[in-house]
Design an enzyme around this catalytic site. Structure first.
Site, PDB file in Angstrom:
ATOM      1  N   HIS A  77     -34.512   6.626  19.142  1.00 31.60           N
ATOM      2  CA  HIS A  77     -33.864   6.333  20.425  1.00 31.60           C
ATOM      3  C   HIS A  77     -32.348   6.576  20.327  1.00 31.60           C
ATOM      4  O   HIS A  77     -31.763   7.305  21.135  1.00 31.60           O
ATOM      5  CB  HIS A  77     -34.164   4.878  20.796  1.00 31.60           C
ATOM      6  N   GLU A  78     -31.727   5.978  19.334  1.00 27.65           N
ATOM      7  CA  GLU A  78     -30.269   6.106  19.216  1.00 27.65           C
ATOM      8  C   GLU A  78     -29.868   7.546  18.907  1.00 27.65           C
ATOM      9  O   GLU A  78     -28.819   8.010  19.358  1.00 27.65           O
ATOM     10  CB  GLU A  78     -29.716   5.142  18.172  1.00 27.65           C
ATOM     11  N   HIS A  92     -27.351  13.669  22.997  1.00 29.19           N
ATOM     12  CA  HIS A  92     -26.769  13.803  24.333  1.00 29.19           C
ATOM     13  C   HIS A  92     -25.243  13.937  24.202  1.00 29.19           C
ATOM     14  O   HIS A  92     -24.602  14.718  24.902  1.00 29.19           O
ATOM     15  CB  HIS A  92     -27.142  12.560  25.148  1.00 29.19           C
TER      16      HIS A  92
HETATM   17 ZN   LIG Z   1     -30.491   3.337  24.837  1.00 27.91          ZN
END
Ligand SMILES: [Zn+2]
Length: 677
Positions: free
Chosen positions: A465-466, A472
C-alpha cells in the site's frame, strides 16, 4: 555555522539538523515568504502566470522543504527538544497558510490574471492551477465583503473551539470509564494475552483483579471472545453511549458543529457543507456521494441478510433452536466462533513466507514488471537511523526518477503506523526533469537474533500500500509542483496505494517473492486458498457497517434539519438502524464518540465515504489487470501514464476514464468481497 534548514539539498544532511535550527530557520523563511507575497501583491506589472501563481509557488518552496524535514524527524527520531521546537513553529506556519487566501492584494492580482487575455492562453496544467487556486481562495472567503469575512472568521473560531471540545470529551469520557472484575472465572473465553493485559492494567492502578477500558485493545477482545454476555453488554453499552452525559456531554456540541458548518457553507454560496467540502473532490457534490452510498447499500443488502441469518442459525446449532435473537453485543462474539468453525485458518502460518527482504523484492519486482522501472541501492543518501535503507528509482532508459528511504521497524522515538511521505516533490521544470525524494515508514515485526523480520499478511499489504503512494510520488511528471504526485483529491489519493494490495492475493504475484525463509518453498495451495476464502467472511456486514457511517455523515451534512429531524443522536440512530442487523437500543449514541466527523473543523466530515469510494476505484482498476494480464506491461503503462504521472494536473474523473475507458463500476468490488458471483 549555517543553518542546514535554510539550504536546499537533495541529499538531506539529517545528522546535522538539530532542534535549535528549527525556530530560527522557520522564522526567517516565514519572513522571506511574507515579503515575497507582498511583492507579488504590490507589483504594478501586468499580471502573468509567472509573476503571480508561479512566484507564489516559488516563495514557499524552501519553507515547505524545511517543515517537511522537521515534521519527518519529529515522526521518526523525536526527542523533547525537537518536539517542542516543532510545536512552537507549527501554529506560525498554520497561521501563515490560512492568511494567504485572505491577502487582499494577492487576491486582486489573481483575479486580474484570471480576467486577463493571457489566462486563456495558459497550457492546461497552468490553467487548472489558476482555476483551482481561485476556487480555493473563494472557499476560504476571499470574495466575501468585509462583514462576510468577519462572520466567516467567527464561524471558524467557533468550529475550532467546539470540535476541540468534542475531541476532549471523547478522550476524557473514555478514560473515565473502567470495569474492574475480581473473579477470573468471569473471564472465560478471553485469550490469555487479553487477560494478562487486564491484570497489568489493574495493577498499574493499584487495584485487585482485572481492569477493562473502552480503549480498543481492551474493548475489542471482550466483544469478540468473552463468554459472559452480561459483561459484553455492559462494555458495548458504555462504548456506544460515550460522551452523552455531563461533564462530557457531546450532544449539544454536535448540534452546534453541524449548524455552524451549514452556516459556513451558506455564507460561501453552497447548498450544504457536503457540497462545500466535495467541490474539489472526485465526487463533486453531496448528492453524488449519497447516490454512491445508496447504490452499494442496495447491492449489499441481500448478502447482508444472508450473513445475519447464517449467524443466527450458527448460534442455534451451538445453543439449541430456542437460542434468542442476536443482540448488538453478540455479533462479534458469535461471528468469531463461526469464523473458526468455517475456516481452520491460522494467519500465523503465512508469516514464514514473508521475510521483509522478500517482500521488498516482491514490490520492486511487481513495479518493474508493470512499469519497466529499476530499483538500486543508493548509499549516497544520509539517513536518520542505521535501520533505514536507501534506494534510487531509475526509468527503463536509466534516467533517475528519484530516490527513497525505507524505515521498517518500530522504535521508541518513532510514531506508530505506516505512511509515505514526499520530502522533495520534483517536476518537469524549465531545465528538464527534477527528481523526487520520498520515504516509506512502517512498524512491521522486527527480526529476532535467530531469524529475519517475518511479516504477517496484513503487514505485507501495508508495505505494498505505502509503495503504491511512493510510486505515485516518484513517477509524477507535472510542470506545477503543487499539482504533482499525491497532491490529488482526497477520494482519489488511495487508488494508487490500494490497488497495489491486490497483488498480495494472487498466486502468480506471491510466487515472485513469498518463499519460506528456511526451505525456500512457495506458499502451499491449501494455505493460499484458506487465506483467500477467509478474506470474504462476513464482507457484507463489514460493508454495511461502513456504509452506515458514510450515510450518517452525509445526511448530517446535507439534509439534516433539527426542527424536522430532532436531536443529532436520535437522528443518527435512525439512519444507522438501516445498516444494523440487530435492533439498536433507544439510547444508542455511537455518533457522540465519532471523532472522524466532529474532532476537527473539517476532518472526515462529509468525506467518510472516501474509504469506500477508493475501494471501488481500486477494485475496478485492478479488474483491468485481471482481465488483460496481472503483469501486462501495456496495462501497467496505461496506469502509469493516466493515473500515476499526471498527479492533479487533470480532473481525477477524467484521469480515471482515460485509464478505464468509462466511469468507475461498483461490480468488481462486490465480486472481490464475495457479495456477487
Ligand atoms: Zn494510504
Amino acid at each position: 555555522m549555517t543553518n542546514p534548514l535554510l539550504q536546499y539539498r537533495f541529499e538531506i544532511p539529517f545528522a546535522d539538523i538539530r532542534a535549535e535550527h528549527v525556530e530560527p530557520a522557520v522564522d526567517e523563511l516565514l519572513a522571506t515568504a511574507n515579503a515575497a507575497i507582498d511583492r507579488i501583491a504590490t507589483s504594478t506589472d501586468a499580471p502573468t502566470y509567472d509573476n503571480t501563481l508561479g512566484a507564489l509557488e516559488a516563495c514557499t518552496l524552501q519553507l515547505e522543504y524545511a517543515m517537511g524535514i522537521v515534521g519527518h524527524l519529529e515522526s521518526v527520531a523525536t526527542d523533547e527538544a525537537l518536539r517542542s521546537a516543532y510545536n512552537a513553529v507549527q501554529p506560525k506556519v498554520a497561521a501563515f497558510s490560512s492568511a494567504i487566501p485572505l491577502h487582499e492584494g494577492l487576491w486582486q492580482r489573481l483575479r486580474a490574471l484570471a480576467g486577463s487575455p493571457g489566462a486563456d492562453q495558459l497550457d492546461p496544467t497552468r490553467a487548472r492551477h489558476l482555476k483551482k487556486t481561485v476556487d480555493e481562495f473563494r472557499r476560504h472567503g476571499a470574495d466575501l465583503p468585509p462583514e462576510g469575512k468577519t462572520e466567516l472568521q467567527r464561524l471558524d473560531v467557533e468550529l475550532a473551539t467546539f470540535t476541540t471540545k468534542f475531541a476532549e470529551h471523547v478522550l476524557d469520557a473514555t478514560n473515565a470509564w473502567e470495569l474492574v472484575i475480581e473473579d477470573e472465572h468471569a473471564l472465560a473465553g478471553l485469550p490469555e494475552s487479553a487477560v494478562e493485559a487486564a491484570r497489568h492494567a489493574a495493577q498499574a492502578k493499584g487495584k485487585p483483579g482485572f481492569r477493562f477500558t473502552l480503549q480498543s485493545p481492551s474493548l475489542i477482545p471482550v466483544l469478540t471472545y468473552l463468554d459472559d454476555a452480561a459483561i459484553r453488554r455492559r462494555m458495548w453499552h458504555a462504548s456506544n453511549t460515550r460522551a452523552t452525559a455531563e461533564p462530557w456531554d457531546n450532544r449539544p456540541l454536535m448540534a452546534d458543529i453541524v449548524r455552524l458548518r451549514a452556516a459556513k457553507a451558506k455564507l460561501l454560496g453552497f447548498a450544504s457543507f457536503a457540497d462545500l467540502v466535495l467541490e474539489d473532490r472526485m465526487a463533486k457534490t453531496g448528492a453524488r456521494a449519497i447516490a454512491f452510498v445508496e447504490e452499494l447499500r442496495a447491492r449489499s443488502e441481500a448478502a447482508f441478510a444472508r450473513e445475519q441469518a447464517d449467524l443466527l442459525a450458527f448460534r442455534r446449532e451451538l445453543e439449541g433452536p430456542s437460542a434468542p435473537e442476536l443482540q448488538p453485543w453478540d455479533v462479534a462474539y458469535y461471528a468469531e466462533k463461526q469464523r473458526r468453525a468455517l475456516y481452520d485458518f491460522d494467519e500465523e502460518a503465512l508469516r514464514p513466507y514473508f521475510s521483509l527482504a522478500g517482500v521488498l523484492d516482491g514490490v520492486f519486482a511487481v513495479a518493474t514488471q508493470l512499469y519497466g522501472v529499476r530499483f538500486e541501492k543508493d548509499a549516497s543518501l544520509p539517513t536518520w537511523h542505521p535501520d533505514v535503507q536507501t534506494y534510487r528509482l531509475l526509468d527503463e532508459s536509466g534516467a533517475r526518477l528519484g530516490a527513497f528511504y525505507v524505515d521498517p521497524y518500530p522504535r521508541e522515538t518513532k510514531r506508530d503506523g505506516a505512511w509515505m511521505n514526499g520530502l522533495v516533490t520534483g517536476r518537469v521544470g524549465p531545465a528538464g526533469f527534477e527528481p523526487h525524494l520520498g520515504l516509506v515508514c512502517a512498524n512491521v515485526t522486527p527480526p529476532l537474533p535467530e531469524r529475519p523480520a517475518l511479516l504477517n499478511h496484513r503487514e505485507v499489504e501495508t508495505i505494498f500500500h505505502e509503495f503504491g503512494h511512493l510510486l505515485h510520488h516518484l513517477l509524477s511528471r507535472v510542470t506545477v509542483r503543487s499539482l504533482g504526485g499525491t497532491n490529488v483529491a482526497w477520494d482519489f489519493v488511495e487508488l494508487p496505494s490500494q490497488i497495489m494490495e491486490n497483488w498480495c492475493w494472487e498466486r502468480d504475484a506471491l510466487d515472485l517473492f513469498a518463499r519460506h525463509w528456511q526451505t525456500g518453498e512457495t506458499i502451499p495451495e491449501p494455505l493460499l486458498q484458506a487465506m483467500r476464502r477467509a478474506r470474504t467472511f462476513r464482507a457484507a456486514s463489514a460493508m454495511m457497517r461502513q456504509l452506515g457511517f458514510c450515510d450518517v455523515d452525509l445526511s448530517l451534512h446535507t439534509s439534516y434539519d433539527p426542527a424536522r429531524d430532532g436531536d443529532v443522536v436520535a437522528f443518527a440512530r435512525q439512519v444507522m438502524q438501516r445498516y444494523s442487523a440487530t435492533a439498536l437500543p433507544p439510547d444508542y449514541a455511537m455518533i457522540a464518540g465519532f471523532g472522524h466527523l466532529f474532532s476537527h473543523p473539517v476532518g472526515y466530515a462529509a468525506a467518510y465515504y472516501s474509504y469506500k469510494w477508493a475501494e471501488v476505484l481500486d477494485a475496478d482498476a485492478f479488474d483491468r489487470f485481471l482481465a488483460e494480464g496481472l503483469f501486462s506491461r501495456q496495462v501497467g503503462e496505461a496506469f502509469r501514464r493516466t493515473v500515476l504521472e499526471p498527479g492533479d494536473s487533470r480532473d481525477p474523473a477524467d484521469l480515471y476514464r482515460a485509464f478505464r475507458g468509462r466511469d468507475p463500476d461498483v461490480e468488481p468490488l462486490l465480486r472481490r468481497s464475495g457479495l456477487v458471483a
